[in-house]
Design an enzyme around this catalytic site. Structure first.
Site, PDB file in Angstrom:
ATOM      1  N   ASN A  27       0.950  -1.179  -0.041  1.00 22.71           N
ATOM      2  CA  ASN A  27       0.200   0.006  -0.058  1.00 22.71           C
ATOM      3  C   ASN A  27       0.874   1.158  -0.134  1.00 22.71           C
ATOM      4  OD1 ASN A  27      -1.785   1.952   0.428  1.00 22.71           O
ATOM      5  ND2 ASN A  27      -2.735   1.114   2.199  1.00 22.71           N
ATOM      6  N   ARG A 108      -2.917  -1.970  -3.391  1.00 20.25           N
ATOM      7  CA  ARG A 108      -4.052  -1.391  -3.042  1.00 20.25           C
ATOM      8  C   ARG A 108      -4.035   0.088  -4.031  1.00 20.25           C
ATOM      9  NH1 ARG A 108      -5.053   2.918   1.084  1.00 20.25           N
ATOM     10  NH2 ARG A 108      -7.434   2.994   1.182  1.00 20.25           N
ATOM     11  N   HIS A 197     -13.201   2.461   0.622  1.00 22.34           N
ATOM     12  CA  HIS A 197     -13.160   1.322   1.432  1.00 22.34           C
ATOM     13  C   HIS A 197     -13.742  -0.154   1.193  1.00 22.34           C
ATOM     14  CE1 HIS A 197     -12.870   4.864   4.734  1.00 22.34           C
ATOM     15  NE2 HIS A 197     -11.749   4.686   4.322  1.00 22.34           N
ATOM     16  N   ARG A 258     -12.210  15.330   8.007  1.00 23.57           N
ATOM     17  CA  ARG A 258     -12.935  15.892   6.943  1.00 23.57           C
ATOM     18  C   ARG A 258     -14.464  16.038   7.499  1.00 23.57           C
ATOM     19  NH1 ARG A 258     -11.541  10.113   3.865  1.00 23.57           N
ATOM     20  NH2 ARG A 258      -9.173  10.394   3.880  1.00 23.57           N
ATOM     21  N   GLU A 401      -8.120  -5.995   5.405  1.00 29.48           N
ATOM     22  CA  GLU A 401      -7.924  -5.488   4.029  1.00 29.48           C
ATOM     23  C   GLU A 401      -6.642  -6.164   3.388  1.00 29.48           C
ATOM     24  OE1 GLU A 401      -9.161  -1.244   3.644  1.00 29.48           O
ATOM     25  OE2 GLU A 401      -8.511  -1.148   5.472  1.00 29.48           O
TER      26      GLU A 401
END
Length: 416
Positions: A27, A108, A197, A258, A401
Protein backbone atom coordinates in the site's frame (compact mmCIF):
# COMPACT_ATOMS: atom_id res chain seq x y z
CA UNK A 1 -18.99 -11.47 25.66
CA UNK A 2 -16.44 -13.92 24.35
CA UNK A 3 -15.74 -13.97 20.60
CA UNK A 4 -18.08 -16.16 18.58
CA UNK A 5 -16.70 -19.70 19.03
CA UNK A 6 -14.86 -21.34 16.21
CA UNK A 7 -14.14 -18.28 14.09
CA UNK A 8 -11.33 -15.84 13.64
CA UNK A 9 -8.58 -18.21 14.82
CA UNK A 10 -5.29 -17.88 12.99
CA UNK A 11 -2.46 -20.40 12.86
CA UNK A 12 0.23 -19.49 15.35
CA UNK A 13 3.20 -20.45 13.17
CA UNK A 14 4.78 -17.50 11.38
CA UNK A 15 6.69 -19.79 9.03
CA UNK A 16 3.72 -21.64 7.54
CA UNK A 17 3.66 -20.29 4.01
CA UNK A 18 0.92 -22.66 2.90
CA UNK A 19 0.60 -24.90 -0.10
CA UNK A 20 -0.35 -21.96 -2.33
CA UNK A 21 2.58 -19.81 -1.27
CA UNK A 22 2.34 -16.22 -0.03
CA UNK A 23 1.30 -12.83 -1.35
CA UNK A 24 3.21 -9.60 -0.71
CA UNK A 25 0.66 -6.79 -0.24
CA UNK A 26 1.85 -3.23 -0.84
CA UNK A 27 0.00 0.00 0.00
CA UNK A 28 1.99 2.93 -1.33
CA UNK A 29 1.07 6.38 -0.02
CA UNK A 30 2.42 9.83 -0.82
CA UNK A 31 5.23 9.58 1.75
CA UNK A 32 4.89 6.03 3.04
CA UNK A 33 4.82 2.37 2.05
CA UNK A 34 2.92 -0.18 4.13
CA UNK A 35 3.48 -3.84 3.38
CA UNK A 36 2.48 -7.26 4.61
CA UNK A 37 3.48 -10.79 3.61
CA UNK A 38 0.33 -12.85 3.87
CA UNK A 39 -0.57 -16.52 3.74
CA UNK A 40 -3.84 -16.05 1.84
CA UNK A 41 -5.13 -19.52 2.64
CA UNK A 42 -4.36 -19.72 6.35
CA UNK A 43 -5.05 -16.02 6.80
CA UNK A 44 -2.03 -15.11 8.93
CA UNK A 45 0.32 -12.20 8.41
CA UNK A 46 3.79 -13.75 8.13
CA UNK A 47 5.58 -10.40 8.28
CA UNK A 48 4.58 -6.76 8.08
CA UNK A 49 6.07 -3.33 8.09
CA UNK A 50 5.96 0.35 7.30
CA UNK A 51 8.28 2.87 5.70
CA UNK A 52 7.32 6.44 6.56
CA UNK A 53 8.66 9.95 6.09
CA UNK A 54 9.95 9.06 2.61
CA UNK A 55 11.95 11.97 1.19
CA UNK A 56 12.70 13.49 4.59
CA UNK A 57 16.06 13.69 6.35
CA UNK A 58 15.07 11.03 8.89
CA UNK A 59 12.93 8.25 7.44
CA UNK A 60 11.70 5.30 9.48
CA UNK A 61 11.40 1.63 8.53
CA UNK A 62 9.59 -0.75 10.89
CA UNK A 63 9.59 -4.49 10.16
CA UNK A 64 7.92 -7.22 12.22
CA UNK A 65 8.61 -10.93 11.76
CA UNK A 66 8.33 -13.86 14.13
CA UNK A 67 7.53 -11.64 17.09
CA UNK A 68 10.69 -9.57 16.55
CA UNK A 69 10.63 -5.91 15.58
CA UNK A 70 13.33 -4.18 13.56
CA UNK A 71 13.59 -0.38 13.20
CA UNK A 72 15.89 1.66 10.98
CA UNK A 73 16.12 5.43 10.59
CA UNK A 74 18.30 5.83 7.51
CA UNK A 75 17.22 8.53 5.04
CA UNK A 76 15.04 7.11 2.24
CA UNK A 77 14.91 9.38 -0.78
CA UNK A 78 11.97 8.03 -2.76
CA UNK A 79 9.62 5.08 -3.25
CA UNK A 80 12.25 3.17 -5.18
CA UNK A 81 14.65 3.41 -2.28
CA UNK A 82 11.83 2.52 0.12
CA UNK A 83 10.98 -0.72 -1.65
CA UNK A 84 14.66 -1.61 -2.00
CA UNK A 85 14.98 -1.12 1.77
CA UNK A 86 11.96 -3.36 2.32
CA UNK A 87 13.44 -6.13 0.17
CA UNK A 88 16.76 -5.75 1.98
CA UNK A 89 15.18 -6.14 5.41
CA UNK A 90 13.35 -9.26 4.22
CA UNK A 91 16.72 -10.66 3.10
CA UNK A 92 18.56 -9.71 6.28
CA UNK A 93 15.90 -10.26 8.97
CA UNK A 94 13.49 -12.63 7.24
CA UNK A 95 11.55 -14.29 6.03
CA UNK A 96 13.40 -15.12 2.85
CA UNK A 97 10.99 -14.23 0.02
CA UNK A 98 12.20 -17.12 -2.15
CA UNK A 99 11.44 -19.57 0.64
CA UNK A 100 8.12 -17.84 1.19
CA UNK A 101 7.24 -18.65 -2.43
CA UNK A 102 5.67 -15.30 -3.27
CA UNK A 103 3.09 -16.05 -5.97
CA UNK A 104 1.82 -12.49 -6.41
CA UNK A 105 2.26 -8.90 -5.32
CA UNK A 106 -1.05 -7.26 -4.45
CA UNK A 107 -1.37 -3.49 -4.67
CA UNK A 108 -4.06 -1.30 -3.14
CA UNK A 109 -5.26 1.47 -5.45
CA UNK A 110 -7.78 3.95 -4.07
CA UNK A 111 -9.73 4.92 -7.20
CA UNK A 112 -10.71 2.65 -10.07
CA UNK A 113 -13.11 5.13 -11.66
CA UNK A 114 -15.68 3.65 -13.98
CA UNK A 115 -13.01 1.42 -15.54
CA UNK A 116 -12.25 -1.18 -12.89
CA UNK A 117 -15.00 -3.22 -11.25
CA UNK A 118 -12.72 -6.06 -10.12
CA UNK A 119 -9.04 -6.80 -9.49
CA UNK A 120 -6.77 -6.61 -12.51
CA UNK A 121 -3.49 -8.22 -13.50
CA UNK A 122 -1.00 -5.39 -14.00
CA UNK A 123 0.29 -4.73 -17.49
CA UNK A 124 1.15 -1.53 -19.35
CA UNK A 125 -2.48 -0.93 -20.32
CA UNK A 126 -3.64 -1.19 -16.69
CA UNK A 127 -0.89 1.22 -15.61
CA UNK A 128 -1.99 3.69 -18.30
CA UNK A 129 -5.63 3.40 -17.21
CA UNK A 130 -4.77 4.06 -13.55
CA UNK A 131 -2.75 7.08 -14.62
CA UNK A 132 -5.70 8.38 -16.65
CA UNK A 133 -8.01 8.06 -13.63
CA UNK A 134 -5.54 9.92 -11.36
CA UNK A 135 -7.41 13.29 -11.48
CA UNK A 136 -10.26 11.61 -9.57
CA UNK A 137 -7.90 10.88 -6.66
CA UNK A 138 -4.92 13.24 -7.03
CA UNK A 139 -3.68 12.63 -3.48
CA UNK A 140 -3.78 8.83 -3.72
CA UNK A 141 -3.62 7.30 -7.20
CA UNK A 142 -0.26 8.82 -8.27
CA UNK A 143 1.39 7.46 -5.10
CA UNK A 144 -0.31 4.08 -5.55
CA UNK A 145 0.90 4.03 -9.16
CA UNK A 146 4.47 4.87 -8.21
CA UNK A 147 4.53 1.90 -5.85
CA UNK A 148 3.29 -0.37 -8.62
CA UNK A 149 5.89 0.86 -11.10
CA UNK A 150 8.79 0.46 -8.69
CA UNK A 151 7.62 -2.95 -7.46
CA UNK A 152 7.34 -4.23 -11.04
CA UNK A 153 10.95 -3.15 -11.64
CA UNK A 154 12.25 -4.79 -8.47
CA UNK A 155 10.11 -7.94 -8.67
CA UNK A 156 9.72 -8.50 -12.43
CA UNK A 157 9.23 -12.27 -12.28
CA UNK A 158 6.14 -12.19 -10.02
CA UNK A 159 2.65 -11.27 -11.27
CA UNK A 160 1.32 -8.00 -9.87
CA UNK A 161 -2.38 -7.49 -9.12
CA UNK A 162 -4.22 -4.24 -8.38
CA UNK A 163 -7.24 -4.20 -6.06
CA UNK A 164 -9.37 -1.06 -6.04
CA UNK A 165 -11.11 0.60 -3.07
CA UNK A 166 -13.98 1.54 -5.37
CA UNK A 167 -14.51 -1.85 -7.04
CA UNK A 168 -17.06 -3.24 -4.56
CA UNK A 169 -19.29 -0.23 -5.20
CA UNK A 170 -18.93 -0.18 -8.97
CA UNK A 171 -22.27 -1.94 -9.34
CA UNK A 172 -24.31 0.40 -7.15
CA UNK A 173 -27.85 0.89 -8.45
CA UNK A 174 -28.05 3.92 -10.72
CA UNK A 175 -30.39 5.63 -8.28
CA UNK A 176 -27.67 5.41 -5.61
CA UNK A 177 -24.65 6.25 -7.77
CA UNK A 178 -26.10 9.17 -9.75
CA UNK A 179 -25.91 12.79 -8.64
CA UNK A 180 -28.77 15.06 -9.75
CA UNK A 181 -26.31 17.09 -11.81
CA UNK A 182 -26.59 18.10 -15.46
CA UNK A 183 -26.20 14.79 -17.26
CA UNK A 184 -23.74 15.95 -19.92
CA UNK A 185 -21.46 17.63 -17.39
CA UNK A 186 -21.49 14.54 -15.17
CA UNK A 187 -20.75 12.20 -18.07
CA UNK A 188 -17.96 14.34 -19.48
CA UNK A 189 -16.11 14.70 -16.18
CA UNK A 190 -16.83 11.33 -14.53
CA UNK A 191 -18.97 12.80 -11.77
CA UNK A 192 -20.81 10.03 -9.94
CA UNK A 193 -20.73 8.30 -6.57
CA UNK A 194 -17.90 5.76 -6.52
CA UNK A 195 -17.59 4.84 -2.84
CA UNK A 196 -14.40 3.87 -0.98
CA UNK A 197 -13.13 1.39 1.63
CA UNK A 198 -14.73 -1.20 -0.62
CA UNK A 199 -12.19 -3.91 0.16
CA UNK A 200 -13.05 -3.57 3.86
CA UNK A 201 -16.82 -3.47 3.33
CA UNK A 202 -16.69 -6.54 1.11
CA UNK A 203 -14.46 -8.45 3.53
CA UNK A 204 -16.55 -7.62 6.61
CA UNK A 205 -19.92 -8.38 5.02
CA UNK A 206 -18.57 -11.73 3.84
CA UNK A 207 -16.99 -12.45 7.20
CA UNK A 208 -20.32 -11.84 8.94
CA UNK A 209 -21.92 -14.62 6.90
CA UNK A 210 -19.08 -17.05 7.61
CA UNK A 211 -19.10 -16.25 11.33
CA UNK A 212 -22.83 -16.83 11.62
CA UNK A 213 -22.88 -19.88 9.38
CA UNK A 214 -25.39 -18.15 7.11
CA UNK A 215 -25.60 -17.86 3.34
CA UNK A 216 -24.30 -14.48 2.23
CA UNK A 217 -27.17 -14.25 -0.23
CA UNK A 218 -29.67 -14.31 2.65
CA UNK A 219 -28.21 -11.45 4.71
CA UNK A 220 -28.86 -7.72 4.74
CA UNK A 221 -25.97 -5.98 6.47
CA UNK A 222 -25.00 -2.44 7.39
CA UNK A 223 -21.21 -2.14 7.63
CA UNK A 224 -19.74 0.80 9.56
CA UNK A 225 -16.05 1.29 8.74
CA UNK A 226 -15.02 3.82 11.37
CA UNK A 227 -11.43 5.02 11.37
CA UNK A 228 -9.86 8.41 10.77
CA UNK A 229 -11.65 8.04 7.46
CA UNK A 230 -15.16 6.67 7.92
CA UNK A 231 -17.81 5.17 5.67
CA UNK A 232 -21.03 3.20 5.85
CA UNK A 233 -22.51 0.73 3.41
CA UNK A 234 -25.75 -1.15 2.89
CA UNK A 235 -25.12 -4.66 1.56
CA UNK A 236 -27.96 -6.86 0.33
CA UNK A 237 -27.06 -10.50 -0.27
CA UNK A 238 -23.36 -9.68 -0.61
CA UNK A 239 -24.00 -6.86 -3.10
CA UNK A 240 -23.49 -3.21 -2.15
CA UNK A 241 -26.62 -1.12 -2.76
CA UNK A 242 -25.58 2.10 -0.96
CA UNK A 243 -22.50 3.72 0.51
CA UNK A 244 -21.77 7.01 2.20
CA UNK A 245 -18.66 8.19 0.35
CA UNK A 246 -19.14 9.70 -3.08
CA UNK A 247 -17.00 10.83 -5.99
CA UNK A 248 -14.26 11.36 -3.39
CA UNK A 249 -13.77 10.15 0.20
CA UNK A 250 -15.04 13.53 1.50
CA UNK A 251 -18.76 12.79 1.36
CA UNK A 252 -20.74 11.04 4.10
CA UNK A 253 -19.93 10.52 7.77
CA UNK A 254 -18.04 12.98 9.96
CA UNK A 255 -14.39 11.90 9.98
CA UNK A 256 -11.16 12.69 11.78
CA UNK A 257 -10.29 15.72 9.64
CA UNK A 258 -13.00 15.68 6.93
CA UNK A 259 -16.41 17.36 7.06
CA UNK A 260 -18.42 14.57 5.50
CA UNK A 261 -21.75 15.81 4.12
CA UNK A 262 -21.88 19.58 3.71
CA UNK A 263 -23.99 21.98 1.66
CA UNK A 264 -22.04 22.52 -1.61
CA UNK A 265 -22.99 26.19 -1.47
CA UNK A 266 -20.61 26.54 1.50
CA UNK A 267 -17.76 26.23 -1.01
CA UNK A 268 -19.23 29.03 -3.14
CA UNK A 269 -19.83 31.16 -0.05
CA UNK A 270 -16.27 30.79 1.23
CA UNK A 271 -14.84 31.52 -2.20
CA UNK A 272 -16.98 34.59 -2.89
CA UNK A 273 -17.33 36.10 0.55
CA UNK A 274 -14.28 34.91 2.49
CA UNK A 275 -11.89 35.22 -0.44
CA UNK A 276 -10.66 31.65 -0.01
CA UNK A 277 -9.07 29.94 -2.99
CA UNK A 278 -10.29 26.56 -4.18
CA UNK A 279 -7.08 24.94 -2.89
CA UNK A 280 -7.56 26.57 0.52
CA UNK A 281 -11.14 25.34 0.70
CA UNK A 282 -10.05 21.86 -0.33
CA UNK A 283 -7.50 21.88 2.49
CA UNK A 284 -10.14 23.15 4.94
CA UNK A 285 -12.70 20.48 4.09
CA UNK A 286 -10.27 17.55 3.98
CA UNK A 287 -7.58 18.34 6.57
CA UNK A 288 -8.87 20.96 9.01
CA UNK A 289 -12.47 19.92 9.61
CA UNK A 290 -14.29 16.92 11.08
CA UNK A 291 -13.47 16.17 14.71
CA UNK A 292 -10.19 18.07 14.37
CA UNK A 293 -11.97 21.20 13.22
CA UNK A 294 -14.69 21.01 15.85
CA UNK A 295 -12.63 20.07 18.89
CA UNK A 296 -8.98 20.40 17.91
CA UNK A 297 -8.55 16.66 18.38
CA UNK A 298 -9.20 13.69 16.07
CA UNK A 299 -7.91 10.93 18.35
CA UNK A 300 -10.99 9.49 20.06
CA UNK A 301 -9.04 8.58 23.17
CA UNK A 302 -8.14 12.22 23.69
CA UNK A 303 -11.61 13.36 22.63
CA UNK A 304 -13.22 11.20 25.33
CA UNK A 305 -10.78 12.60 27.90
CA UNK A 306 -11.80 16.12 26.91
CA UNK A 307 -15.50 15.24 27.16
CA UNK A 308 -14.97 13.80 30.65
CA UNK A 309 -13.16 17.00 31.63
CA UNK A 310 -16.21 19.02 30.61
CA UNK A 311 -14.90 20.44 27.33
CA UNK A 312 -18.01 21.70 25.48
CA UNK A 313 -16.38 21.72 22.04
CA UNK A 314 -15.38 18.08 22.45
CA UNK A 315 -18.91 17.15 23.59
CA UNK A 316 -20.39 18.89 20.56
CA UNK A 317 -17.92 17.14 18.24
CA UNK A 318 -18.87 13.75 19.66
CA UNK A 319 -22.58 14.59 19.40
CA UNK A 320 -22.23 15.69 15.77
CA UNK A 321 -20.25 12.56 14.91
CA UNK A 322 -22.77 10.20 16.51
CA UNK A 323 -25.79 12.09 15.13
CA UNK A 324 -24.51 11.75 11.56
CA UNK A 325 -23.69 8.07 12.11
CA UNK A 326 -27.13 7.28 13.55
CA UNK A 327 -28.79 9.15 10.67
CA UNK A 328 -27.02 6.97 8.13
CA UNK A 329 -27.94 3.81 10.00
CA UNK A 330 -31.60 4.83 9.86
CA UNK A 331 -31.36 5.72 6.18
CA UNK A 332 -29.79 2.39 5.30
CA UNK A 333 -32.43 0.57 7.30
CA UNK A 334 -34.96 2.21 4.97
CA UNK A 335 -32.91 1.30 1.88
CA UNK A 336 -32.62 -2.37 2.88
CA UNK A 337 -36.10 -2.76 4.37
CA UNK A 338 -34.75 -5.40 6.76
CA UNK A 339 -31.43 -5.37 8.56
CA UNK A 340 -30.06 -8.67 9.83
CA UNK A 341 -26.68 -7.41 11.03
CA UNK A 342 -24.97 -4.12 11.84
CA UNK A 343 -21.19 -4.62 11.82
CA UNK A 344 -18.69 -2.17 13.30
CA UNK A 345 -15.12 -2.34 11.99
CA UNK A 346 -11.80 -0.46 11.60
CA UNK A 347 -9.89 1.42 14.30
CA UNK A 348 -12.75 3.27 15.99
CA UNK A 349 -15.37 0.63 15.25
CA UNK A 350 -13.28 -2.16 16.75
CA UNK A 351 -11.87 -0.30 19.74
CA UNK A 352 -14.31 2.37 20.89
CA UNK A 353 -17.22 0.96 22.90
CA UNK A 354 -18.49 4.47 23.72
CA UNK A 355 -19.03 5.32 20.04
CA UNK A 356 -20.65 1.94 19.37
CA UNK A 357 -23.07 2.37 22.24
CA UNK A 358 -23.99 5.97 21.41
CA UNK A 359 -24.45 5.25 17.70
CA UNK A 360 -27.29 2.79 18.35
CA UNK A 361 -28.82 4.52 21.35
CA UNK A 362 -32.56 5.06 20.97
CA UNK A 363 -33.03 2.51 18.16
CA UNK A 364 -34.73 -0.11 20.34
CA UNK A 365 -37.99 0.50 18.50
CA UNK A 366 -36.32 -0.83 15.36
CA UNK A 367 -35.17 -3.93 17.21
CA UNK A 368 -31.60 -2.60 17.47
CA UNK A 369 -29.68 -2.33 20.74
CA UNK A 370 -26.28 -2.84 22.35
CA UNK A 371 -25.68 -4.89 25.50
CA UNK A 372 -23.32 -2.82 27.71
CA UNK A 373 -21.45 -5.83 29.06
CA UNK A 374 -21.01 -7.49 25.69
CA UNK A 375 -20.00 -4.18 24.14
CA UNK A 376 -17.34 -3.31 26.74
CA UNK A 377 -13.76 -2.95 25.61
CA UNK A 378 -11.82 -3.56 22.43
CA UNK A 379 -12.64 -6.49 20.19
CA UNK A 380 -9.88 -8.35 18.37
CA UNK A 381 -12.16 -11.09 17.04
CA UNK A 382 -15.70 -11.15 15.65
CA UNK A 383 -18.05 -10.59 18.59
CA UNK A 384 -21.80 -10.19 19.02
CA UNK A 385 -22.54 -7.16 21.21
CA UNK A 386 -26.34 -7.01 21.00
CA UNK A 387 -28.68 -8.51 23.63
CA UNK A 388 -30.48 -11.75 22.86
CA UNK A 389 -33.89 -10.17 22.24
CA UNK A 390 -32.99 -7.95 19.26
CA UNK A 391 -34.21 -8.57 15.71
CA UNK A 392 -30.93 -7.20 14.35
CA UNK A 393 -27.60 -8.62 15.47
CA UNK A 394 -24.96 -6.02 16.28
CA UNK A 395 -21.40 -7.23 15.82
CA UNK A 396 -17.81 -6.04 15.90
CA UNK A 397 -15.91 -7.63 13.03
CA UNK A 398 -12.23 -6.67 12.70
CA UNK A 399 -11.37 -5.84 9.13
CA UNK A 400 -8.37 -7.26 7.30
CA UNK A 401 -7.88 -5.43 4.04
CA UNK A 402 -4.44 -6.94 3.47
CA UNK A 403 -5.84 -10.46 3.67
CA UNK A 404 -8.68 -9.50 1.35
CA UNK A 405 -6.22 -8.09 -1.18
CA UNK A 406 -4.00 -11.18 -0.88
CA UNK A 407 -6.92 -13.54 -1.49
CA UNK A 408 -8.18 -11.57 -4.47
CA UNK A 409 -4.67 -11.54 -5.93
CA UNK A 410 -4.29 -15.29 -5.44
CA UNK A 411 -7.68 -15.93 -7.02
CA UNK A 412 -6.60 -13.99 -10.09
CA UNK A 413 -3.18 -15.57 -10.59
CA UNK A 414 -3.99 -19.12 -9.42
CA UNK A 415 -7.72 -19.75 -9.88
CA UNK A 416 -8.85 -23.14 -8.61
Amino acid sequence: MNPVPGIGERPSSHSAFGAHGSVLVINSGSSSVKYQLVNPVGGEAIASGLVERIGESSSLLKHTYGGNKTERTDPIADHGAALRAVLAVFEEVGPDLDEAHVVAVGHRVVHGGAVFSEPALVDDDVVAAIEEIAPLAPLHNPANLRGIQVARELLPDVPHVVVFDTAFFQGLPAAASTYALDHEVAQKHGVRRYGFHGTSHQYVSGKVARVLGRRLEDLNTIVLHLGNGASASAVRGGVAVETSMGMTPLEGLVMGTRTGDIDPAVIVHLHRNAGMSIDAIDDLLNRRSGLKGLAGENDFRELHNLVEAGDEAARLALDVYVHRLRKYIGAYYAVLGRVDVIAFTAGVGENDDIVRGLALQGLEGLGIAVDPERNAGRKSQPTIISPDWTRTLVMVVPTNEELAIARQALALVAPE
